[in-house]
Design an enzyme around this catalytic site. Structure first.
Site, PDB file in Angstrom:
ATOM      1  CG  MET A 183     -17.015  38.966 -41.885  1.00  0.00           C
ATOM      2  SD  MET A 183     -17.354  40.415 -42.888  1.00  0.00           S
ATOM      3  CE  MET A 183     -16.183  40.215 -44.206  1.00  0.00           C
ATOM      4  CG  ASP A 219     -21.928  28.758 -37.204  1.00  0.00           C
ATOM      5  OD1 ASP A 219     -21.556  28.494 -36.046  1.00  0.00           O
ATOM      6  OD2 ASP A 219     -21.774  29.888 -37.721  1.00  0.00           O
ATOM      7  CB  VAL A 275     -14.800  30.161 -37.231  1.00  0.00           C
ATOM      8  CG1 VAL A 275     -15.525  29.087 -38.040  1.00  0.00           C
ATOM      9  CG2 VAL A 275     -13.302  29.913 -37.242  1.00  0.00           C
ATOM     10  CD  GLU A 284      -9.176  37.282 -37.016  1.00  0.00           C
ATOM     11  OE1 GLU A 284      -9.740  36.340 -37.585  1.00  0.00           O
ATOM     12  OE2 GLU A 284      -8.342  38.005 -37.570  1.00  0.00           O
ATOM     13  CE  LYS A 322      -9.673  33.108 -37.956  1.00  0.00           C
ATOM     14  NZ  LYS A 322     -10.954  33.275 -38.598  1.00  0.00           N
ATOM     15  CB  SER A 370      -9.570  41.000 -40.599  1.00  0.00           C
ATOM     16  OG  SER A 370     -10.293  40.650 -39.490  1.00  0.00           O
ATOM     17  CG  HIS A 410      -9.148  40.486 -45.584  1.00  0.00           C
ATOM     18  ND1 HIS A 410      -8.556  41.717 -45.476  1.00  0.00           N
ATOM     19  CD2 HIS A 410     -10.028  40.415 -44.563  1.00  0.00           C
ATOM     20  CE1 HIS A 410      -9.058  42.359 -44.445  1.00  0.00           C
ATOM     21  NE2 HIS A 410      -9.941  41.599 -43.873  1.00  0.00           N
ATOM     22  CG  ASN A 418      -7.860  45.790 -42.188  1.00  0.00           C
ATOM     23  OD1 ASN A 418      -8.642  46.584 -42.724  1.00  0.00           O
ATOM     24  ND2 ASN A 418      -8.226  44.596 -41.763  1.00  0.00           N
TER      25      ASN A 418
HETATM   26  P1  NAD Z   1     -18.962  36.402 -36.271  1.00  0.00           P
HETATM   27  O1  NAD Z   1     -18.754  36.271 -34.808  1.00  0.00           O
HETATM   28  O2  NAD Z   1     -20.110  37.196 -36.746  1.00  0.00           O
HETATM   29  O3  NAD Z   1     -19.096  34.976 -36.938  1.00  0.00           O
HETATM   30  C1  NAD Z   1     -18.298  33.885 -36.594  1.00  0.00           C
HETATM   31  C2  NAD Z   1     -19.125  32.645 -36.798  1.00  0.00           C
HETATM   32  O4  NAD Z   1     -18.285  31.542 -36.589  1.00  0.00           O
HETATM   33  C3  NAD Z   1     -20.306  32.508 -35.837  1.00  0.00           C
HETATM   34  O5  NAD Z   1     -21.481  32.238 -36.559  1.00  0.00           O
HETATM   35  C4  NAD Z   1     -19.914  31.347 -34.970  1.00  0.00           C
HETATM   36  O6  NAD Z   1     -21.033  30.583 -34.521  1.00  0.00           O
HETATM   37  C5  NAD Z   1     -19.057  30.548 -35.902  1.00  0.00           C
HETATM   38  N1  NAD Z   1     -18.158  29.650 -35.194  1.00  0.00           N
HETATM   39  C6  NAD Z   1     -17.428  29.884 -34.096  1.00  0.00           C
HETATM   40  N2  NAD Z   1     -16.762  28.785 -33.738  1.00  0.00           N
HETATM   41  C7  NAD Z   1     -17.084  27.816 -34.626  1.00  0.00           C
HETATM   42  C8  NAD Z   1     -16.724  26.472 -34.779  1.00  0.00           C
HETATM   43  N3  NAD Z   1     -15.895  25.893 -33.920  1.00  0.00           N
HETATM   44  N4  NAD Z   1     -17.233  25.790 -35.814  1.00  0.00           N
HETATM   45  C9  NAD Z   1     -18.073  26.381 -36.690  1.00  0.00           C
HETATM   46  N5  NAD Z   1     -18.455  27.653 -36.576  1.00  0.00           N
HETATM   47  C10 NAD Z   1     -17.969  28.369 -35.571  1.00  0.00           C
HETATM   48  O7  NAD Z   1     -17.590  36.956 -36.828  1.00  0.00           O
HETATM   49  P2  NAD Z   1     -17.295  37.696 -38.224  1.00  0.00           P
HETATM   50  O8  NAD Z   1     -17.290  39.152 -37.993  1.00  0.00           O
HETATM   51  O9  NAD Z   1     -18.163  37.106 -39.248  1.00  0.00           O
HETATM   52  O10 NAD Z   1     -15.786  37.282 -38.477  1.00  0.00           O
HETATM   53  C11 NAD Z   1     -15.447  36.020 -38.984  1.00  0.00           C
HETATM   54  C12 NAD Z   1     -14.054  36.095 -39.562  1.00  0.00           C
HETATM   55  O11 NAD Z   1     -14.023  37.073 -40.577  1.00  0.00           O
HETATM   56  C13 NAD Z   1     -12.968  36.476 -38.586  1.00  0.00           C
HETATM   57  O12 NAD Z   1     -11.806  35.773 -38.898  1.00  0.00           O
HETATM   58  C14 NAD Z   1     -12.771  37.966 -38.868  1.00  0.00           C
HETATM   59  O13 NAD Z   1     -11.470  38.396 -38.553  1.00  0.00           O
HETATM   60  C15 NAD Z   1     -12.981  37.995 -40.338  1.00  0.00           C
HETATM   61  N6  NAD Z   1     -13.368  39.310 -40.889  1.00  0.00           N
HETATM   62  C16 NAD Z   1     -14.278  40.063 -40.273  1.00  0.00           C
HETATM   63  C17 NAD Z   1     -14.626  41.286 -40.830  1.00  0.00           C
HETATM   64  C18 NAD Z   1     -15.675  42.137 -40.195  1.00  0.00           C
HETATM   65  O14 NAD Z   1     -15.870  43.275 -40.649  1.00  0.00           O
HETATM   66  N7  NAD Z   1     -16.372  41.669 -39.185  1.00  0.00           N
HETATM   67  C19 NAD Z   1     -14.031  41.691 -42.018  1.00  0.00           C
HETATM   68  C20 NAD Z   1     -13.103  40.860 -42.650  1.00  0.00           C
HETATM   69  C21 NAD Z   1     -12.782  39.669 -42.068  1.00  0.00           C
END
Ligand code: NAD
Length: 736
Positions: free
Chosen positions: A338, A357, A414, A416, A421, A443, A464, A514
Site C-alpha cells: 500500500m 521503511d 506498516v 497491520e 504500529k 484497514s 484508508h 469493509n
Molecule cells: P505490506 O506488508 O505490503 O507492507 C507493510 C510495510 O511495512 C512493509 O514494507 C514492511 O517492511 C514495513 N514495515 C513493517 N514494520 C516496519 C517498521 N517497524 N518500520 C518501518 N516499516 C515497517 O502491507 P500492506 O498490505 O501494504 O498494508 C499496510 C497497511 O495498509 C496495513 O495497515 C493494512 O491494514 C493497510 N491496508 C491494506 C490494504 C490492502 O489491500 N493490502 C488496503 C487498505 C489498507
C-alpha cells in the site's frame, strides 16, 4: 452584434463569425438555460446579419465543454416531483417540452441556412458534442487532451439532444451503439475514423482549418437533410443490419444484465429512429428521453454519480475556517504494497514524498514499485517520459525518520499489527513537527485506539486507501473520538490534491466500506453452506449489477484476511460475533492453502496466463449441492444487495456514516455497489423504505436474523421517510 455573457463574437474580413464560448467564473463551459438562450439569440443574429457568411464555434477554455449542467437536471427532478404531486399528466407534458428544448435549438442551428463549424479544442462531452454534431463541419485538435464522448449512459440517461440520431447517421450503427451504450471516450483521430469529425489538425491550425471549411464552400445542410440520404451501411433493412440488430439487445443484456434503462433506450432510439425521417426521429428520441428521466435509475445515478460525487470532491465535509494546506512534503512510513502506491499517487499530484521503511533496501523496494507504475503509465501514453521522471524525482526512499521533520502529513502503512504500529508511531512522533497531521492507513484497527499511541490524538486521523491505490477513486477518512478539525481539513485537502473522492466516517470496526464488503462476502458463505452452486452465486451477483462476484472479491482481498478478521472479532467481541459455519469454511480454505489470487488458488483456481481463472471444482464437494433449477436467482440477487444495504443502514443508525451522499458514493466507488441503484441508501430510498422493510422481513424469515430490519428502518417505514429526507445533507449545511 449584442453583448453576450457567455460568448464572444468576432467577425473577420471574410465574414466568418468566430463564436467563442467562455463562461465567466467557471473553469469549464456547461450548457445551462442561459447558455441556450444566448445561443438561440446568436443563431438569430448571425442569420439576420448579411455580412456573416458562416460561423466557427469554439471554446475559450482549455476544454471545449463538459456538456449539460446536470444540476439543471437535478432541479428539473425537484420541479417534476412537485408538479407530479399536483397533476401527473401535465407534469409529464411539461417535462416533454423541456427535454425538447436543447434538441430543438440544435435543429434550429442545423437548418439555419448558414454553415457552422465546430472547432473542438479540448474535451467535448455530452450535450456539447451533440451541439457539434448539429454543426455542418467539425474539426478537432490533435492535442492529447481532446476527448470526445457521449457519456450520459454512465449517469443513467442517454444523449437526448439528437445524439442518438446524428451519430448513427454519420458512423456505422455498430460503432454508434458501442460509443453511446458504453459512454467511452474517443480521441480526435478515432472520431474522424468513425466519421464523426471531418478533420483533425494541430491545435494552432484549429481555427484556420475551421474557417477554411467555410471558405471552401461548406454546405449549410446536414447530410440527412439531403434527398436520397442513406445511413452508413444502408440503414436498418440491409443484410448487415440483419446481423447486427438481433444480436445487439443480447450483447447489451450480457453487459448490463438489463439493469440500465438508459442503455436500452439508446438501442430503441437508434433502431426506431433510423427508419423514419430525421425530425420524426428526434421526436422518438425526445419521447424516450422523457421516459428515462422519470426512472428511479436516472434520478439516483445523477444524484450520486454526478452531484454528490462532485460535492464530496469539492470538500462538502471540510470544516470551514481551517486554512487550506498546500503540501510541501508528505511522509509515508511502510513502503510495502500500500505505502509504495500511496507514495506514487502523492508524487503524481506533484507533492514531494519521503518513503520510509525498516531499512534502505525495503524503502528502495517501495520506490521500485513506483518506478514500475510510472513506466506502465508512460508506456500507455498517460504521461510523458519527462513527467514520469519528474514524478520519480519527488520520491525519496530512506530509513531515516529525520526526513519527516518538515512534513505536513505522515501516513503510516506498516504491518497491520498493533505493536508494530505503536513502535512506528513513537518514532514518527519524535520527529514530526508541531502542527503536522499523522494518519494511519489501517484497514481493521480502530483509529481511536491507535490514537492512544500518540501524544496529540486531535492531530491523528485515518486515511484508508483501497487497492489498487492508483486506480481506486475512493478514500475513506476516519475520525477517531478525539480527531480535530485541522486533521480532518488536512486529510480532505490531501485527498483532493491526489484527486480522489473522500467520504468521512466515524470510527468503527471495518469502517464503512469493509463492513459492507464483508456482509456481501458473508452472504456468499451462507449460500455456499446452503449448497447453492458457486457459479450461481457469482452470476447472480453480476446480474444484480455488482462488478465482481463475492467469491472472486474474497480471493482478491485474500481469504486469510477474512480468517484474521474473524479471529480478531472473536478475540475482541467473543465467539458469538462470528458465524461458526463461516469460520469453518474459511479455516478449511486457509488450511488448504486456498488464500486467494495471491496464492494462485482460493475460491477460484488461477492457471497460468492466458488461461482464465475458474471456480475451484472442489467447492462442490464441501456441501451437498442444490439443483440449479431449484435455486431462485431473483432471491440470490436480492440477498446480496439487501445484506449490503442493510449494513449501510446500520452504519447510519450507529452514527458511523452521517451523510447519505457518503454512503451512496462510498458504496459505488469503494466496491462497485450496483451503480444503477445510485448506491446503498438510494437503493433503499428508490424502492421505498416500507418495501425494503417488507423485503428484509421476508428474507429474515427464510435466511436468518441478519436480515431483520433495524429499529431505524422500522421507524422510517412507519413515518414514510427516506434517508435523504431524514438525514438531509443540505438541511444540515443550511442550519450550520
Ligand atoms: P505490506 O506488508 O505490503 O507492507 C507493510 C510495510 O511495512 C512493509 O514494507 C514492511 O517492511 C514495513 N514495515 C513493517 N514494520 C516496519 C517498521 N517497524 N518500520 C518501518 N516499516 C515497517 O502491507 P500492506 O498490505 O501494504 O498494508 C499496510 C497497511 O495498509 C496495513 O495497515 C493494512 O491494514 C493497510 N491496508 C491494506 C490494504 C490492502 O489491500 N493490502 C488496503 C487498505 C489498507
Amino acid at each position: 452584434m449584442t453583448d453576450y455573457k457567455n460568448f464572444k463574437i468576432e467577425t473577420d474580413a471574410d465574414g466568418i463569425a468566430l463564436v467563442t464560448w467562455d463562461m465567466p467564473g467557471k473553469s469549464m463551459n456547461v450548457l445551462t438555460a442561459e447558455v441556450m438562450d444566448e445561443l438561440d439569440a446568436i443563431i438569430d443574429a448571425t442569420v439576420a446579419d448579411a455580412a456573416v457568411k458562416g460561423v466557427v464555434f469554439t471554446s475559450g477554455k482549455s476544454s471545449f465543454s463538459g456538456g449539460a449542467d446536470l444540476s439543471m437536471i437535478k432541479s428539473m427532478f425537484t420541479l417534476q416531483a412537485e408538479e407530479k404531486a399536483k397533476d401527473p399528466a401535465q407534469a409529464v407534458e411539461k417535462l416533454f417540452a423541456l427535454t425538447g428544448r436543447m434538441s430543438g435549438l440544435y435543429r434550429k442551428l442545423e437548418t439555419c441556412g448558414k454553415p457552422w463549424v465546430s472547432a473542438i479544442n479540448g474535451t467535448c462531452m455530452g450535450g456539447a458534442f451533440e451541439l457539434s454534431l448539429a454543426c455542418h463541419g467539425r474539426v478537432a485538435s490533435n492535442a492529447k487532451s481532446v476527448k470526445i464522448a457521449l457519456p450520459e449512459v454512465k449517469v443513467g440517461i442517454f444523449p437526448g439532444a439528437g445524439g442518438t440520431q446524428r451519430v448513427p447517421r454519420l458512423a456505422n450503427a455498430q460503432d454508434a451503439l458501442q460509443m453511446m451504450t458504453t459512454g467511452s471516450s474517443l480521441t480526435g483521430a478515432r472520431a474522424k475514423a468513425m466519421g464523426l469529425v471531418h478533420q483533425v489538425v494541430a491545435p494552432d491550425e484549429l481555427i484556420p482549418a475551421a474557417k477554411q471549411m467555410i471558405k471552401d464552400g461548406l454546405k449549410p445542410i446536414a447530410p440527412w437533410d439531403e434527398k436520397g440520404f442513406k445511413a452508413p451501411g444502408g440503414g436498418i433493412w440491409t443484410p448487415a443490419s440483419a446481423q447486427l440488430w438481433p444480436a445487439a439487445p443480447a450483447i447489451l443484456r450480457r453487459e448490463t444484465a438489463g439493469n440500465y434503462p438508459g442503455a436500452l433506450a439508446i438501442l430503441k432510439c437508434v433502431y426506431e429512429g433510423l427508419q423514419v425521417p430525421f425530425d420524426t426521429a428526434l421526436k422518438i428520441e425526445q419521447r424516450y428521453f422523457t421516459h428515462i428521466l422519470q426512472t428511479t435509475e436516472a434520478f439516483s445515478m445523477i444524484r450520486s454519480l454526478f452531484i454528490s460525487m462532485q460535492e464530496l470532491g469539492k470538500g462538502a465535509r471540510r470544516p470551514a475556517g481551517v486554512p487550506k494546506t498546500e503540501f510541501k512534503k508528505v511522509g509515508i512510513v511502510g513502503a510495502g504494497f500500500m505505502g509504495a502506491s500511496i507514495g506514487y499517487v502523492t508524487a503524481a499530484a506533484g507533492i514531494p514524498v519521503v518513503l520510509i521503511d525498516r531499512d534502505q533496501e525495503a524503502a528502495d523496494k517501495g520506490k521500485s514499485v513506483c518506478e514500475g507504475l510510472t513506466s506502465g503509465s508512460v508506456a500507455k501514453g498517460r504521461m510523458s517520459k519527462e513527467e514520469g521522471e519528474r514524478l520519480l524525482s519527488l520520491i525519496t526512499p530512506t530509513a531515516d525518520y529525520a526526513a519527516l521533520s518538515d512534513a505536513d502529513l505522515v501516513i503510516e502503512a506498516v504491518f497491520e499489527d498493533r505493536d508494530v504500529k505503536k513502535a512506528v508511531a513513537e518514532k514518527i512522533e519524535a520527529v514530526l513537527p508541531e502542527g503536522a497531521i499523522f494518519a494511519s492507513n489501517t484497514s481493521t484497527l480502530p483509529i481511536t485506539g491507535l490514537a492512544k499511541n500518540t501524544k496529540r490524538p486531535a492531530q491523528f486521523i485515518g486515511i484508508h486507501f483501497f487497492s489498487p491505490v492508483e486506480k481506486m477513486m475512493l478514500t475513506e477518512v476516519i475520525l477517531g473520538k478525539e480527531t480535530g478539525d485541522k486533521a480532518l481539513a488536512t486529510a480532505l485537502d490531501y485527498v483532493a490534491a491526489i484527486r480522489k473522492t473522500p467520504i468521512v466516517v466515524n470510527d468503527t470496526r471495518g469502517f464503512y466500506v469493509n463492513r459492507c464488503v464483508f456482509r456481501y462476502i458473508g452472504e456468499a458463505y451462507d449460500m455456499l453452506v446452503e449448497g447453492v452452486p458457486a457459479a450461481m452465486i457469482e452470476n447472480a451477483a453480476k446480474m444484480a449489477g455488482m462488478p465482481v462476484g463475492p467469491l472472486s472479491l474474497n480471493d482478491e482481498v485474500a481469504v486469510d484476511l477474512s480468517y484474521k478478521i474473524f479471529k480478531a472479532a472473536i478475540a475482541d467481541l467473543g465467539p458469538q460475533s462470528v458465524d461458526p459455519r463461516h469460520m469453518e469454511l474459511v479455516t478449511k480454505m486457509v488450511e488448504d492453502g486456498r488464500l486467494g489470487r495471491k496464492a494462485g488458488k482460493g475460491f477460484y483456481d488461477y492457471p497460468p496466463k492466458p488461461q482464465k481463472k475458474k471456480l475451484w471444482p472442489g467447492l462442490k464437494a464441501l456441501y451437498p449441492q442444490q439443483k440449479p433449477e431449484e435455486v431462485d436467482v431473483k432471491v440470490l440477487k436480492e440477498r446480496l444487495l439487501v445484506t449490503i444495504a442493510l449494513e449501510a443502514a446500520r452504519t447510519v443508525e450507529e452514527g458511523i456514516v452521517t451523510d447519505p451522499r457518503e454512503a451512496d458514493v462510498g458504496s459505488i466507488l469503494g466496491f462497485g455497489f450496483a451503480p444503477y441503484t445510485g448506491g446503498t441508501l438510494s437503493y433503499i430510498d428508490g424502492m421505498g423504505v416500507a418495501t425494503f422493510v417488507d423485503l428484509c422481513e421476508k428474507l429474515a424469515a427464510k435466511y436468518g436474523d441478519h436480515f431483520k430490519p433495524t429499529p431505524l428502518l422500522l421507524d422510517m417505514a412507519a413515518k414514510g421517510e427516506t434517508f435523504y429526507g431524514r438525514f438531509d445533507p443540505y438541511a444540515k449545511r443550511e442550519a450550520a
